[in-house]
Design an enzyme around this catalytic site. Structure first.
Site, PDB file in Angstrom:
ATOM      1  N   CYS A 275      64.763  60.475   2.348  1.00 39.30           N
ATOM      2  CA  CYS A 275      64.123  61.758   2.649  1.00 39.30           C
ATOM      3  C   CYS A 275      65.077  62.725   3.334  1.00 39.30           C
ATOM      4  O   CYS A 275      64.963  63.946   3.171  1.00 39.30           O
ATOM      5  CB  CYS A 275      62.877  61.547   3.499  1.00 39.30           C
ATOM      6  SG  CYS A 275      63.154  60.568   4.983  1.00 39.30           S
TER       7      CYS A 275
ATOM      8  N   HIS B 149      60.733  60.251   8.520  1.00 39.00           N
ATOM      9  CA  HIS B 149      60.556  61.165   7.390  1.00 39.00           C
ATOM     10  C   HIS B 149      61.000  62.576   7.755  1.00 39.00           C
ATOM     11  O   HIS B 149      60.698  63.081   8.845  1.00 39.00           O
ATOM     12  CB  HIS B 149      59.086  61.191   6.945  1.00 39.00           C
ATOM     13  CG  HIS B 149      58.859  62.070   5.735  1.00 39.00           C
ATOM     14  ND1 HIS B 149      59.446  61.814   4.523  1.00 39.00           N
ATOM     15  CD2 HIS B 149      58.122  63.195   5.575  1.00 39.00           C
ATOM     16  CE1 HIS B 149      59.090  62.739   3.654  1.00 39.00           C
ATOM     17  NE2 HIS B 149      58.290  63.589   4.263  1.00 39.00           N
TER      18      HIS B 149
ATOM     19  N   ASN C  14      58.330  69.494   0.795  1.00 43.86           N
ATOM     20  CA  ASN C  14      58.236  68.078   1.141  1.00 43.86           C
ATOM     21  C   ASN C  14      58.496  67.222  -0.096  1.00 43.86           C
ATOM     22  O   ASN C  14      57.857  67.406  -1.142  1.00 43.86           O
ATOM     23  CB  ASN C  14      56.848  67.778   1.717  1.00 43.86           C
ATOM     24  CG  ASN C  14      56.786  66.446   2.418  1.00 43.86           C
ATOM     25  OD1 ASN C  14      57.529  65.521   2.099  1.00 43.86           O
ATOM     26  ND2 ASN C  14      55.897  66.333   3.388  1.00 43.86           N
TER      27      ASN C  14
END
Length: 345
Positions: free
Chosen positions: A21, A126, A141
């Site tokens: 991520c 994250h 995202n």
């Protein structure tokens, strides 16, 4: 004229792969494939070496130094996670700086979030990017199936919500590299009719298709049963209300009819005696007060109706030419009161 769907497609959006991520966050921010896991690993190893050298200044034979060497890296792990220091060093290559959003230094500036260029958000392991492209904001995202349009009004609320959920938010300062999406969205605004979903949500729904369909059917039956019960309850409630209203109307009608009967009897007595009496200012007699119960009023009302029916029977002679009529139009028969009048004469 630009196609609105093509405008959205011009936005670079890396989707989640493994635990990379941090890489997706950086590339979505810069709008291109600028960093790979190897690049970020190299930065992490460099940071680890710098930390080792600082610890060695205290003595390579010290307990702290030996403990440091035995601990795993704090800048990366085998899953693909990278620390904020790695991301910060990667952005410095592009002349970009990170400022903590809720720091006193930044809050003292009192800058409206819509006037910024981008934000990086982190919760546990994250990372994801929120960036302005053209004059509109997008949630990039990597866990979403695509970019999510965010209105200027919702941006501040979205950031506040993330803070409540425990996210650390960083403001991006500096000049971001040029990108295609910035040029296209600078000319025309886009409208998003359907918001993206979380990755894997569609697959999960497909795999659970039969089970979900059966569950929905069962829920549907349960809802129908509840609706039917609700309708019955409402009907009974309305019925009770109608009965109460009807009984109230009956009580009022009985009271009015009884008052009419009393006034009629008083009128008949006055005519037989030859005296005209006006009783408009006279109060009710004893035993005829408004405090009578509904049952007593019904009984009196029924007795009044029975007297009328008896007077209307053909077996009883009627003297329409000699007898006066009462207020209801029914002929009066000979009574004890008339006999008392004759005897008094």
């Amino acid at each position: 004229m630009f196609d609105r769907k093509l405008n959205m497609d011009s936005i670079f959006h890396e989707k989640q792969e493994g635990s990379l991520c941090a890489q997706h966050c950086l590339n979505n921010l810069l709008q291109g494939e600028y960093f790979t896991p190897v690049d970020l690993s190299s930065i992490a190893h460099q940071l680890d070496e710098e930390e080792r050298m600082r610890m060695a200044e205290g003595g390579m034979a010290s307990e702290e130094y030996r403990t440091f060497l035995q601990q795993p890296s704090g800048n990366m792990d085998d899953s693909g996670f990278f620390s904020i220091q790695v991301i910060s060093n990667a952005l410095r290559v592009w002349g970009l700086e990170l400022i903590l959003f809720n720091s006193r230094e930044y809050q003292r500036l009192m800058i409206n979030p819509i006037n910024e260029k981008a934000f990086i958000c982190n919760y546990k392991e994250h990372w994801f990017t929120i960036r302005k492209l053209g004059q509109q904001w997008f949630n990039l995202n990597s866990l979403l199936t695509g970019p999510e349009l965010i209105s200027d009004t919702y941006l501040a609320l979205f950031l506040a919500q993330l803070q409540q959920e425990g996210y650390s938010i960083f403001v991006i300062r500096g000049n971001l590299p040029e990108c295609e999406a910035e040029q296209i969205l600078g000319i025309m605004r886009v409208h998003q009719q359907q918001r993206p979903r979380l990755i894997g949500e569609d697959e999960a729904q497909t795999s659970m298709g039969t089970t979900a369909s059966q569950a929905q059917t069962d829920v549907g039956f349960a809802v129908e049963d509840e609706d039917e019960e609700l309708k019955k309850a409402l009907a009974l409630s309305r019925q009770d209300m109608d009965v109460e209203d009807e009984e109230a109307d009956v009580r009022r009608a009985i009271q009015l009819s009884m008052q009419g009967a009393v006034m009629s009897n008083r009128s008949s007595e006055g005519e037989v005696a030859g005296v005209k009496s006006v009783r408009t200012n006279e109060g009710p007699k004893e035993g005829q007060s408004d405090a009578l119960t509904a049952e007593e009023l019904r009984k009196r009302r029924q007795a009044y109706f029975d007297r009328q029916q008896q007077q209307a029977q053909p077996s009883i002679p009627q003297q329409l030419d000699t007898q006066p009529t009462d207020g209801s139009g029914t002929a009066n028969t000979a009574s004890e009161e008339e006999q008392q009048q004759k005897s008094s004469q």
